[in-house]
Every structure is written in structure tokens, then in C-alpha cells.
Motif scaffolding. Structure first.
Motif, PDB file in Angstrom:
ATOM      1  N   SER A  94      -7.161 -19.903  21.585  1.00  0.00           N
ATOM      2  CA  SER A  94      -7.983 -18.827  20.999  1.00  0.00           C
ATOM      3  C   SER A  94      -8.896 -19.339  19.889  1.00  0.00           C
ATOM      4  O   SER A  94     -10.048 -18.896  19.773  1.00  0.00           O
ATOM      5  CB  SER A  94      -7.083 -17.707  20.470  1.00  0.00           C
ATOM      6  N   ALA A  95      -8.422 -20.264  19.067  1.00  0.00           N
ATOM      7  CA  ALA A  95      -9.257 -20.797  17.992  1.00  0.00           C
ATOM      8  C   ALA A  95     -10.424 -21.591  18.563  1.00  0.00           C
ATOM      9  O   ALA A  95     -11.563 -21.477  18.080  1.00  0.00           O
ATOM     10  CB  ALA A  95      -8.427 -21.669  17.054  1.00  0.00           C
ATOM     11  N   ALA A  96     -10.186 -22.384  19.597  1.00  0.00           N
ATOM     12  CA  ALA A  96     -11.259 -23.170  20.211  1.00  0.00           C
ATOM     13  C   ALA A  96     -12.271 -22.257  20.894  1.00  0.00           C
ATOM     14  O   ALA A  96     -13.475 -22.529  20.878  1.00  0.00           O
ATOM     15  CB  ALA A  96     -10.669 -24.167  21.205  1.00  0.00           C
ATOM     16  N   GLN A  97     -11.792 -21.173  21.500  1.00  0.00           N
ATOM     17  CA  GLN A  97     -12.716 -20.207  22.092  1.00  0.00           C
ATOM     18  C   GLN A  97     -13.601 -19.585  21.015  1.00  0.00           C
ATOM     19  O   GLN A  97     -14.807 -19.404  21.215  1.00  0.00           O
ATOM     20  CB  GLN A  97     -11.928 -19.118  22.829  1.00  0.00           C
ATOM     21  N   ALA A  98     -12.992 -19.263  19.881  1.00  0.00           N
ATOM     22  CA  ALA A  98     -13.771 -18.673  18.782  1.00  0.00           C
ATOM     23  C   ALA A  98     -14.807 -19.665  18.265  1.00  0.00           C
ATOM     24  O   ALA A  98     -15.953 -19.281  17.984  1.00  0.00           O
ATOM     25  CB  ALA A  98     -12.830 -18.254  17.656  1.00  0.00           C
ATOM     26  N   ARG A  99     -14.433 -20.939  18.152  1.00  0.00           N
ATOM     27  CA  ARG A  99     -15.404 -21.942  17.689  1.00  0.00           C
ATOM     28  C   ARG A  99     -16.571 -22.044  18.660  1.00  0.00           C
ATOM     29  O   ARG A  99     -17.729 -22.193  18.250  1.00  0.00           O
ATOM     30  CB  ARG A  99     -14.727 -23.302  17.527  1.00  0.00           C
ATOM     31  N   ALA A 100     -16.296 -21.975  19.957  1.00  0.00           N
ATOM     32  CA  ALA A 100     -17.369 -22.030  20.948  1.00  0.00           C
ATOM     33  C   ALA A 100     -18.310 -20.834  20.785  1.00  0.00           C
ATOM     34  O   ALA A 100     -19.541 -20.978  20.847  1.00  0.00           O
ATOM     35  CB  ALA A 100     -16.790 -22.063  22.355  1.00  0.00           C
ATOM     36  N   CYS A 101     -17.750 -19.636  20.572  1.00  0.00           N
ATOM     37  CA  CYS A 101     -18.578 -18.441  20.381  1.00  0.00           C
ATOM     38  C   CYS A 101     -19.397 -18.529  19.102  1.00  0.00           C
ATOM     39  O   CYS A 101     -20.556 -18.084  19.064  1.00  0.00           O
ATOM     40  CB  CYS A 101     -17.696 -17.194  20.371  1.00  0.00           C
ATOM     41  N   ILE A 102     -18.820 -19.099  18.054  1.00  0.00           N
ATOM     42  CA  ILE A 102     -19.556 -19.279  16.793  1.00  0.00           C
ATOM     43  C   ILE A 102     -20.671 -20.298  16.989  1.00  0.00           C
ATOM     44  O   ILE A 102     -21.806 -20.101  16.522  1.00  0.00           O
ATOM     45  CB  ILE A 102     -18.594 -19.691  15.658  1.00  0.00           C
ATOM     46  N   ASP A 103     -20.376 -21.402  17.684  1.00  0.00           N
ATOM     47  CA  ASP A 103     -21.409 -22.394  17.994  1.00  0.00           C
ATOM     48  C   ASP A 103     -22.591 -21.740  18.704  1.00  0.00           C
ATOM     49  O   ASP A 103     -23.756 -21.931  18.340  1.00  0.00           O
ATOM     50  CB  ASP A 103     -20.839 -23.486  18.911  1.00  0.00           C
ATOM     51  N   LEU A 104     -22.300 -20.975  19.748  1.00  0.00           N
ATOM     52  CA  LEU A 104     -23.347 -20.308  20.523  1.00  0.00           C
ATOM     53  C   LEU A 104     -24.137 -19.339  19.657  1.00  0.00           C
ATOM     54  O   LEU A 104     -25.379 -19.316  19.694  1.00  0.00           O
ATOM     55  CB  LEU A 104     -22.727 -19.565  21.708  1.00  0.00           C
ATOM     56  N   THR A 105     -23.439 -18.538  18.869  1.00  0.00           N
ATOM     57  CA  THR A 105     -24.111 -17.534  18.033  1.00  0.00           C
ATOM     58  C   THR A 105     -25.071 -18.206  17.069  1.00  0.00           C
ATOM     59  O   THR A 105     -26.235 -17.791  16.931  1.00  0.00           O
ATOM     60  CB  THR A 105     -23.074 -16.718  17.241  1.00  0.00           C
ATOM     61  N   LEU A 106     -24.605 -19.242  16.401  1.00  0.00           N
ATOM     62  CA  LEU A 106     -25.425 -19.876  15.374  1.00  0.00           C
ATOM     63  C   LEU A 106     -26.667 -20.509  15.982  1.00  0.00           C
ATOM     64  O   LEU A 106     -27.788 -20.287  15.507  1.00  0.00           O
ATOM     65  CB  LEU A 106     -24.606 -20.927  14.618  1.00  0.00           C
ATOM     66  N   ILE A 107     -26.506 -21.254  17.067  1.00  0.00           N
ATOM     67  CA  ILE A 107     -27.670 -21.936  17.636  1.00  0.00           C
ATOM     68  C   ILE A 107     -28.654 -20.925  18.204  1.00  0.00           C
ATOM     69  O   ILE A 107     -29.870 -21.091  18.092  1.00  0.00           O
ATOM     70  CB  ILE A 107     -27.222 -22.958  18.709  1.00  0.00           C
ATOM     71  N   SER A 108     -28.149 -19.840  18.782  1.00  0.00           N
ATOM     72  CA  SER A 108     -29.037 -18.844  19.380  1.00  0.00           C
ATOM     73  C   SER A 108     -29.807 -18.074  18.326  1.00  0.00           C
ATOM     74  O   SER A 108     -31.010 -17.814  18.490  1.00  0.00           O
ATOM     75  CB  SER A 108     -28.223 -17.880  20.252  1.00  0.00           C
ATOM     76  N   VAL A 109     -29.156 -17.710  17.232  1.00  0.00           N
ATOM     77  CA  VAL A 109     -29.857 -16.992  16.164  1.00  0.00           C
ATOM     78  C   VAL A 109     -30.935 -17.874  15.539  1.00  0.00           C
ATOM     79  O   VAL A 109     -32.048 -17.409  15.247  1.00  0.00           O
ATOM     80  CB  VAL A 109     -28.865 -16.498  15.099  1.00  0.00           C
ATOM     81  N   LEU A 110     -30.636 -19.141  15.348  1.00  0.00           N
ATOM     82  CA  LEU A 110     -31.636 -20.022  14.753  1.00  0.00           C
ATOM     83  C   LEU A 110     -32.847 -20.199  15.657  1.00  0.00           C
ATOM     84  O   LEU A 110     -33.933 -20.559  15.184  1.00  0.00           O
ATOM     85  CB  LEU A 110     -31.026 -21.389  14.426  1.00  0.00           C
ATOM     86  N   LEU A 111     -32.685 -19.949  16.934  1.00  0.00           N
ATOM     87  CA  LEU A 111     -33.811 -20.037  17.867  1.00  0.00           C
ATOM     88  C   LEU A 111     -34.504 -18.689  18.060  1.00  0.00           C
ATOM     89  O   LEU A 111     -35.372 -18.558  18.914  1.00  0.00           O
ATOM     90  CB  LEU A 111     -33.319 -20.572  19.221  1.00  0.00           C
ATOM     91  N   ASP A 112     -34.130 -17.703  17.247  1.00  0.00           N
ATOM     92  CA  ASP A 112     -34.638 -16.336  17.424  1.00  0.00           C
ATOM     93  C   ASP A 112     -35.535 -15.929  16.270  1.00  0.00           C
ATOM     94  O   ASP A 112     -35.188 -15.078  15.489  1.00  0.00           O
ATOM     95  CB  ASP A 112     -33.477 -15.344  17.538  1.00  0.00           C
ATOM     96  N   ALA A 113     -36.688 -16.537  16.166  1.00  0.00           N
ATOM     97  CA  ALA A 113     -37.599 -16.161  15.085  1.00  0.00           C
ATOM     98  C   ALA A 113     -38.964 -15.805  15.634  1.00  0.00           C
ATOM     99  O   ALA A 113     -39.979 -16.342  15.241  1.00  0.00           O
ATOM    100  CB  ALA A 113     -37.699 -17.289  14.061  1.00  0.00           C
ATOM    101  N   GLY A 114     -38.989 -14.884  16.561  1.00  0.00           N
ATOM    102  CA  GLY A 114     -40.252 -14.437  17.131  1.00  0.00           C
ATOM    103  C   GLY A 114     -40.700 -15.302  18.285  1.00  0.00           C
ATOM    104  O   GLY A 114     -40.614 -16.529  18.238  1.00  0.00           O
ATOM    105  N   ALA A 115     -41.174 -14.666  19.344  1.00  0.00           N
ATOM    106  CA  ALA A 115     -41.604 -15.389  20.539  1.00  0.00           C
ATOM    107  C   ALA A 115     -43.102 -15.295  20.764  1.00  0.00           C
ATOM    108  O   ALA A 115     -43.677 -16.143  21.450  1.00  0.00           O
ATOM    109  CB  ALA A 115     -40.868 -14.832  21.768  1.00  0.00           C
ATOM    110  N   GLY A 116     -43.741 -14.283  20.204  1.00  0.00           N
ATOM    111  CA  GLY A 116     -45.138 -14.025  20.515  1.00  0.00           C
ATOM    112  C   GLY A 116     -45.255 -13.113  21.725  1.00  0.00           C
ATOM    113  O   GLY A 116     -44.319 -12.967  22.515  1.00  0.00           O
ATOM    114  N   ALA A 117     -46.418 -12.510  21.880  1.00  0.00           N
ATOM    115  CA  ALA A 117     -46.601 -11.489  22.910  1.00  0.00           C
ATOM    116  C   ALA A 117     -46.826 -12.055  24.305  1.00  0.00           C
ATOM    117  O   ALA A 117     -46.729 -11.326  25.293  1.00  0.00           O
ATOM    118  CB  ALA A 117     -47.783 -10.598  22.524  1.00  0.00           C
TER     119      ALA A 117
END
Length: 411
Positions: A94-117
Motif C-alpha cells: 500500500s505504501a508503494a502504491q501511494a508513492r506511485a500515485c504521488i509521483d504521478l500527481t506531482l509530475i502531471s500537475v507540474l506539466l499543467d500550466a496552460g496549453a493554449g487554444a
């Protein structure tokens, strides 16, 4: 003494309480007619609250509203992508699964700063074409699932420092399907941000382990599983303490990086932090997005309203489009801005302060208490969705009311 004073000032600028204080100071100054940029029509907040109520009831008729989170974007097009991830990491504890979800969340949010139209992402598995935040979220999800952010072929479902340090422009061009006919704004800034993150992770093995895993935040904040309850603001504090050096804004206080924090003449404050308005928008968006991974790991997060509203296109656009924030200049909407422009800093500060005024009105209309409907749910239900809907009604393609040049790391 100077270093201690600076450290205290930086710590103050990383506090959600200071975000609210400085934004309220600017709100009060604008109300008093001291702004060169805006007037306020606070009597229109009730109409905004009714708009938010209507959108919320339409989206969530049972009023069972999830958090405003990157995980909503992973559900775009009614595809249960989390189930795909769960199946791939089911063999982990369960802890390793949580780390994987945190890894995904962090990298995805950092790539989410506007895409343009003009940008879109085609998901081959579902056949769906997605745009803006949903497209960025789904693209980054598939990048994670393909091991783009892992240096180990035998363990693709993770993010580590070595892989991030080696990320280049071609990698993100491929990931986001970028071409001359499908341009993505701020692509180079995103590359720099990930490379800086990799460097930051590798320089702090005591926190992130020898491999530099963002998911080690779980171990840090729970003292390796001993703590099972955390205030939400502690997640933000950890993110700001360990990752402030990655941001490209260049804003510093005596060489200490401040990130999404800007000077404004109406900000107020005392000491070295006076005049600075902190927002930490992406870090707060990340904090909201981490609520679920921590809860899935059995961690109870408290005081969710310790975080603030997010000062970005949709929340702030709603207040502009519905006439609560009124520009003084006739050409205000025709100009292009940067995140450092005084008018944009002021608009963002007003957004934070006005969402705090809007939230109790929305709760009253929905007959919900603050415990039943924290700010994270109001944003989702909510102000962000209403901002997008009103933008669609007013402008082709639902583009936001403001044109802000993006480096891919603030908006």
C-alpha cells in the motif's frame, strides 16, 4: 542575523495565511479606490454564487462533490484511468502504491500550466481528442504509464531524479503530440521545470531517497507511517520547502527563491516580506491534487480550507466575465500580459480574496456547511467549472478573458 531575518520572511511568504492576508490587503485597497487597474462591483457576487450553484447542481446532482484535483482530469471522457493504474501497481504494497500515485500527481500537475487554444491530444486507446487541462492530464498520465519519467525499465510506474534530469524537448514533443499544426505553449519552460525538479530531488537524498522519488513525501510527512493525520497546509509547506528552487520566475529574497510570489504596491506587510504577494498556485493545485493519494494511503487530512482559492484563468476569469472585477482601462482585454505585470498580480490577489467571500454564499445556496463542502469542493463544483462555462458563452472556444504570455510554469 540577516540570514535568520530572511529565513523568517521566506517562511512567512510560504504560509497560506500570508497569501490570504496580502490578498485581503489588496482587496481592501481596491475597495477604497486606490487601484490604477480595477474597480469592484461586490453586489454582483450573489449572481456569481447563483451561477456556481447552478453549475454545481448540474455537474453533481447528488452534491457528492469530489476535490478539485488533477485526478478529475484523469477521468476525462468518462474513462477510468485510475483503474488502469491500479491494475499495474496491484502487486505493490500500500505504501508503494501511494508513492506511485504521488509521483504521478506531482509530475502531471507540474506539466499543467496552460496549453493554449490550438493544442489537443488524441488518446488512441479511447479514440478521444482532449484539449486544455484535460488533454495535458491524460497525456502526462500516459507518459507516466509508459515509463517516461522512470530510469528503470523494470519499474516504469514511478518518477525519479535520473529520468527527469535527462528529459529533453524531444521527449515532451512526443509525449504531447506537438507539431507545427498542434503547438503547445510553454514547452521549453516545462522541460526546464522537470530538469530542475530532477536536480532538486537528487540533491536531497535524505528526503527523497537515493533514487530521488517525489513519492517519498509520504514518508516525510507521515514520519514513515507513524503519523496518520495531517493538516492540508502541511503538504503545501513541504512542497514549498523542498521545491521552491525549481520555479522559473526568478523571484528571490536575498537569493532565496520565492517561486510564484510577486511584488505589488498595495500588498502591505512588515519586515523583509513587505510588498510581496505569494500565490503558489501550482503548488496549491498540487496540494489539492495530493489529498486523495494521501487519503487512499489511510492518512486523514484536516483543515482543508487552510489552503486558498487558486488564482488562475477560470476562477479569476469568472469574476471578470461576470463583472465583479471591472478594469479601468478600455483596452484592458486587448493587451497581452505577463505574470509579473502589476495588473495581473492584482487580479490574482482579488481572485483569492473574492473566492473567500464567494464560498459562504455558495454553501448557503447548496445548504452545506464548510465541513461538508470545503473550498476544494467549491472550486471543483464549482467556480472553476463555472468560469469555463461562462467563457464558452462569451467567446468562441471558451478562451479565457485574458491573454497572458506563458512560460508553462505559472498558469
Amino acid at each position: 542575523m540577516k540570514n535568520e531575518i530572511t529565513a523568517d520572511a521566506v517562511a512567512r511568504l510560504r504560509s497560506p495565511a500570508t497569501i490570504r492576508e496580502r490578498c485581503r490587503n489588496i482587496l481592501q485597497a481596491v475597495e477604497a479606490g486606490q487601484s490604477k487597474h480595477f474597480e469592484l462591483r461586490l453586489e454582483k457576487l450573489d449572481a456569481v454564487a447563483r451561477q456556481v450553484e447552478a453549475v454545481t447542481r448540474r455537474q453533481y446532482p447528488d452534491l457528492n462533490i469530489p476535490y478539485h484535483s488533477r485526478w478529475r482530469h484523469f477521468e476525462a471522457g468518462a474513462v477510468d484511468r485510475k483503474a488502469q493504474l491500479d491494475a499495474c501497481i496491484a502487486h505493490l504494497d500500500s505504501a508503494a502504491q501511494a508513492r506511485a500515485c504521488i509521483d504521478l500527481t506531482l509530475i502531471s500537475v507540474l506539466l499543467d500550466a496552460g496549453a493554449g487554444a490550438q493544442w489537443s491530444y488524441h488518446e488512441s486507446g479511447s479514440g478521444k481528442t482532449l484539449v486544455r487541462s484535460e488533454g495535458l492530464g491524460v497525456a502526462s498520465f500516459h507518459g507516466f504509464m509508459q515509463g517516461t519519467f522512470s530510469s528503470r525499465r523494470d519499474d516504469p510506474y514511478r518518477v525519479d531524479a535520473q529520468a527527469l534530469r535527462q528529459i529533453n524537448l524531444a521527449d515532451l514533443v512526443e509525449l504531447f503530440q506537438v507539431s507545427t499544426s498542434n503547438p503547445l505553449v510553454g514547452l521549453e519552460g516545462r522541460v526546464q521545470l522537470l530538469q530542475r525538479l530532477g536536480q532538486c530531488l537528487s540533491e536531497n537524498p535524505a528526503v527523497f531517497g537515493t533514487e530521488g522519488r517525489p513519492g517519498r513525501l509520504l514518508d516525510l510527512l507521515t514520519h514513515k507511517g507513524e503519523v496518520r493525520q495531517l493538516p492540508a497546509a502541511s503538504v503545501l509547506q513541504a512542497l514549498l520547502e523542498h521545491f521552491s528552487a525549481i520555479w522559473l520566475t526568478g523571484n528571490t529574497l536575498n537569493d532565496e527563491p520565492l517561486g510564484d510570489c510577486w511584488r505589488h504596491p498595495l500588498a502591505g506587510g512588515e519586515g523583509e516580506s513587505a510588498g510581496w504577494v505569494p500565490f503558489h498556485k501550482l503548488s496549491q493545485w498540487l496540494s489539492y491534487s495530493l489529498l486523495e493519494p494521501f487519503q487512499w494511503a489511510g492518512i486523514t487530512l484536516t483543515d482543508l480550507d487552510g489552503l486558498t482559492g487558486l488564482p488562475e484563468y477560470r476562477n479569476g476569469g469568472l469574476l471578470l466575465d461576470m463583472g465583479v472585477i471591472v478594469p479601468r482601462r478600455a483596452d484592458f482585454f486587448a493587451r497581452q500580459y505577463t505574470a509579473a505585470d502589476e495588473a495581473i498580480i492584482e487580479w490574482r490577489a482579488l481572485t483569492v480574496a473574492l473566492i473567500d467571500k464567494l464560498a459562504p454564499r455558495v454553501r448557503q445556496l447548496l445548504q452545506k456547511s464548510a465541513d461538508e463542502m470545503p473550498l476544494a469542493c467549491i472550486l471543483e463544483g464549482g467556480t472553476w467549472a463555472a468560469g469555463r462555462e461562462v467563457a464558452r458563452q462569451l467567446r468562441e472556444g471558451g478562451v479565457p478573458p485574458l491573454n497572458i504570455a506563458s512560460d508553462g510554469t505559472v498558469f
